[in-house]
Design a protein around this motif. Sequence first.
Motif, short mmCIF file in Angstrom:
data_model
loop_
_atom_site.label_atom_id
_atom_site.label_comp_id
_atom_site.label_asym_id
_atom_site.label_seq_id
_atom_site.Cartn_x
_atom_site.Cartn_y
_atom_site.Cartn_z
N UNK A 44 36.71 -50.19 2.19
CA UNK A 44 35.63 -49.52 1.45
C UNK A 44 34.32 -50.29 1.58
N UNK A 45 34.40 -51.61 1.60
CA UNK A 45 33.19 -52.44 1.72
C UNK A 45 32.49 -52.24 3.06
N UNK A 46 33.20 -51.74 4.06
CA UNK A 46 32.57 -51.45 5.35
C UNK A 46 31.56 -50.31 5.24
N UNK A 47 31.66 -49.55 4.17
CA UNK A 47 30.73 -48.44 3.97
C UNK A 47 29.43 -48.88 3.32
N UNK A 48 29.29 -50.19 3.10
CA UNK A 48 28.03 -50.71 2.59
C UNK A 48 27.98 -50.91 1.09
N UNK A 49 29.09 -50.73 0.39
CA UNK A 49 29.08 -51.02 -1.03
C UNK A 49 29.42 -52.50 -1.23
N UNK A 50 29.12 -53.01 -2.41
CA UNK A 50 29.37 -54.42 -2.67
C UNK A 50 30.87 -54.68 -2.79
N UNK A 51 31.25 -55.94 -2.60
CA UNK A 51 32.65 -56.33 -2.74
C UNK A 51 33.14 -55.99 -4.13
N UNK A 52 32.32 -56.24 -5.14
CA UNK A 52 32.71 -55.97 -6.52
C UNK A 52 32.98 -54.49 -6.73
N UNK A 53 32.08 -53.63 -6.22
CA UNK A 53 32.28 -52.18 -6.33
C UNK A 53 33.55 -51.76 -5.61
N UNK A 54 33.76 -52.30 -4.41
CA UNK A 54 34.94 -51.95 -3.63
C UNK A 54 36.22 -52.35 -4.37
N UNK A 55 36.21 -53.53 -4.98
CA UNK A 55 37.38 -53.99 -5.72
C UNK A 55 37.64 -53.15 -6.97
N UNK A 56 36.58 -52.60 -7.55
CA UNK A 56 36.74 -51.70 -8.70
C UNK A 56 37.25 -50.33 -8.27
N UNK A 57 36.73 -49.83 -7.16
CA UNK A 57 37.08 -48.49 -6.70
C UNK A 57 38.49 -48.39 -6.11
N UNK A 58 38.92 -49.42 -5.42
CA UNK A 58 40.19 -49.35 -4.68
C UNK A 58 41.39 -48.98 -5.54
N UNK A 59 41.64 -49.64 -6.67
CA UNK A 59 42.82 -49.25 -7.46
C UNK A 59 42.74 -47.82 -7.98
#
Length: 196
Positions: free
Chosen positions: A25-40
Motif C-alpha cells: 500500500x505504501x507504494x501508492x504514495x501514502x505514509x507508512x503510518x497510513x498504510x499500517x492503519x489501512x492494511x488490517x
Amino acid sequence: MSAVPSGVIIRPARPEDAPRVARLLALRGISVEEALEQAPRMIAALPVLLLASLPADDVELAGLDGGASQPPKLDAIDPPVGDDDTAAPIALSGAFLLPGDLEEGRPERWMVSGLIVDPGARSRGIGRALLAAVGVAVQEIEPGEDLFSVVETANHASVAAHLAAGFKEAAHVDGYAGLVFDGDALLMRLPGAADH
C-alpha cells in the motif's frame, strides 16, 4: 487461469500479513503510518484479497532486492508468517461486491479493489496472474458472476494486464461509482463462468 510466473506464490492475505499488505500500500504514495492503519482493515473487509510473494532467495535472483522498488522501511515490524516467513510481497489485488445504484442504473457487481505491483516486479506477468486469480476467487464465491475493474486508459501496463487476464473493454468512463478520473478510463469486464 493464467499461468503463475515461476517462483511466485499467490494466496489469500491473512491478518498476520498486515505488514506485507502495508508495504505494498505504501507504494501508492501514502505514509507508512497510513498504510499500517489501512492494511488490517483491508484484510478484514475485502472478501477477496490476494497477496503475491517471492521466496527471499528468488527476490535476489529476480533483481528485486534493492533500489527504488523497495518500499518504505517496514522490515523491523514484519513478523514471521509460518511457512513463507521469508517471502517478499511483490503484488496485491482483491475484489469486493459494489452495491447497485438505481439512480445510475448500475446493478450490484463484483469490482477489482485495485492492483499494486512492486515496480521491480513489473513486466513479468505477475499482475496478469494476480488478476486472473482474483477472478477465480470471485467465481468460487459466486459462480457465473462477472468481475469488473476501472482502469485509467493512460495506465497502459494495467490495461494490458487486465486484457491478458481475460478482461474485455465494457465502456469508456470519466467516472464510476463516485470515483472521478483525471482522464479517460475503461470499465473492463471479466466474464463469469457462464459466459466462457
